[in-house]
Design an enzyme around this catalytic site. Sequence first.
Site, mmCIF file in Angstrom:
data_model
loop_
_atom_site.group_PDB
_atom_site.id
_atom_site.type_symbol
_atom_site.label_atom_id
_atom_site.label_comp_id
_atom_site.label_asym_id
_atom_site.label_seq_id
_atom_site.Cartn_x
_atom_site.Cartn_y
_atom_site.Cartn_z
ATOM 1 N N ASN A 208 83.362 16.882 115.731
ATOM 2 C CA ASN A 208 83.044 16.549 116.922
ATOM 3 C C ASN A 208 82.875 15.206 117.236
ATOM 4 O O ASN A 208 83.157 14.157 116.281
ATOM 5 C CB ASN A 208 81.352 17.114 117.019
ATOM 6 N N LYS A 333 63.999 24.872 121.278
ATOM 7 C CA LYS A 333 64.277 24.513 119.996
ATOM 8 C C LYS A 333 63.218 23.981 119.033
ATOM 9 O O LYS A 333 62.959 24.305 118.074
ATOM 10 C CB LYS A 333 65.358 23.106 120.025
#
Length: 397
Positions: A208, A333
């Site tokens: 990434n 999260k």
Amino acid sequence: MKNKHIALCVTGGIAAYKAAALASMLKKAGAHVHVCMTKNACEFITPLTFETLSANRVITDTFSREAPYEVDHVSLAKQADLVVVAPATANIIGKAANGIADDFVSTLLLAARCKVVFAPAMNTAMLHHPAVQENMQTLAGRGCAFISSQAGMLACGDVGDGRMAEPEEIFSYLDRALSAKKDMQGVRVLVTAGPTREKIDDVRYLTNRSSGKMGYALAEAAAERGAQVTLVSGASLPAPEHVQVIPVVSAQDMYEACMQALPQVDLVVKAAAVADYTPKHKLSGKMKKGGDLALELVRTPDILKAIGQQKQGQVLVGFAAEAADLEKNALAKIKSKNLDLIAANDISRSDIGFGSENNAMTLYFADGSRKELPLAPKKEIADLILSEAMALVQKRH
């Protein structure tokens, strides 16, 4: 900064003109600025400019007899609270790394016993040449610090990395280095940074856009504040001063390194951008071209969740890079990973995030509170995050 003695070493690059602005800022902040110039630096800007701005004589010659009772490079090395090389050319970085002392600046760098900071400035190809990168790593391993260069239009007409950091950024770094709090003495910190690379074959991999700069800023800031820092990194950046770096490649490597370090730390800052998937079958050699290719991917270990499940008193800080529904996803999260704090940023913004020198964050806490961190250099953002994390560490202990 006030009454600190700073040796500003100016070497032969076009960015030498920026050093004049830096000298002015340091002087206005109350520092005693002692400018040293290489012969080539004098081709770009005159010593008179720096004498006027610093109100001190400028040293350009190892054999100057203006003060015959002193050995200049030794006396300045003893006097300086900090040495900064700006611009730092490939030449001076190479000399310093290899112990060459053939002019005043290179001799001063060998004699200095204080913190030495380099602000590299050079052509992109030079900056990324293996010799220059190895020299920078050598110096970083000896405790020297580097202020990352910026990308943009270079004097040669190329576009890429290599522009010296702006004087304001260098000044901010030096100010922090000279006035760093030591509120993290005795605190053991685990930081993760950079991307992971998931092997497809011996040539190709999945990864990434993470540069690792935010994680490295956090590790460096924690070390400056006195913490004992372990940095588990998938990035290829110069090691921060006084930080133990554990290099990793894959998500599995990072998982194993984090799980091994977890029992020995008080604070975990999980800034790495870990690949969510990895190829189920990893090929040896180089896969040949053919028709369309379908890769079967499997989930990588959820490192953040595993730490949240296994932590025993540690404070856990996570990161969320989101393009939409920032608050909703960050709060979810916190619950699913058992976090104490999450730093969330909007990756749809072009001025922050991956590869940028700056960031802007919203901090969300497990108790439901939140705090905005406006646009600022990543090092400043790192200090603000660590201050919030330390409040939680102190409360817990």
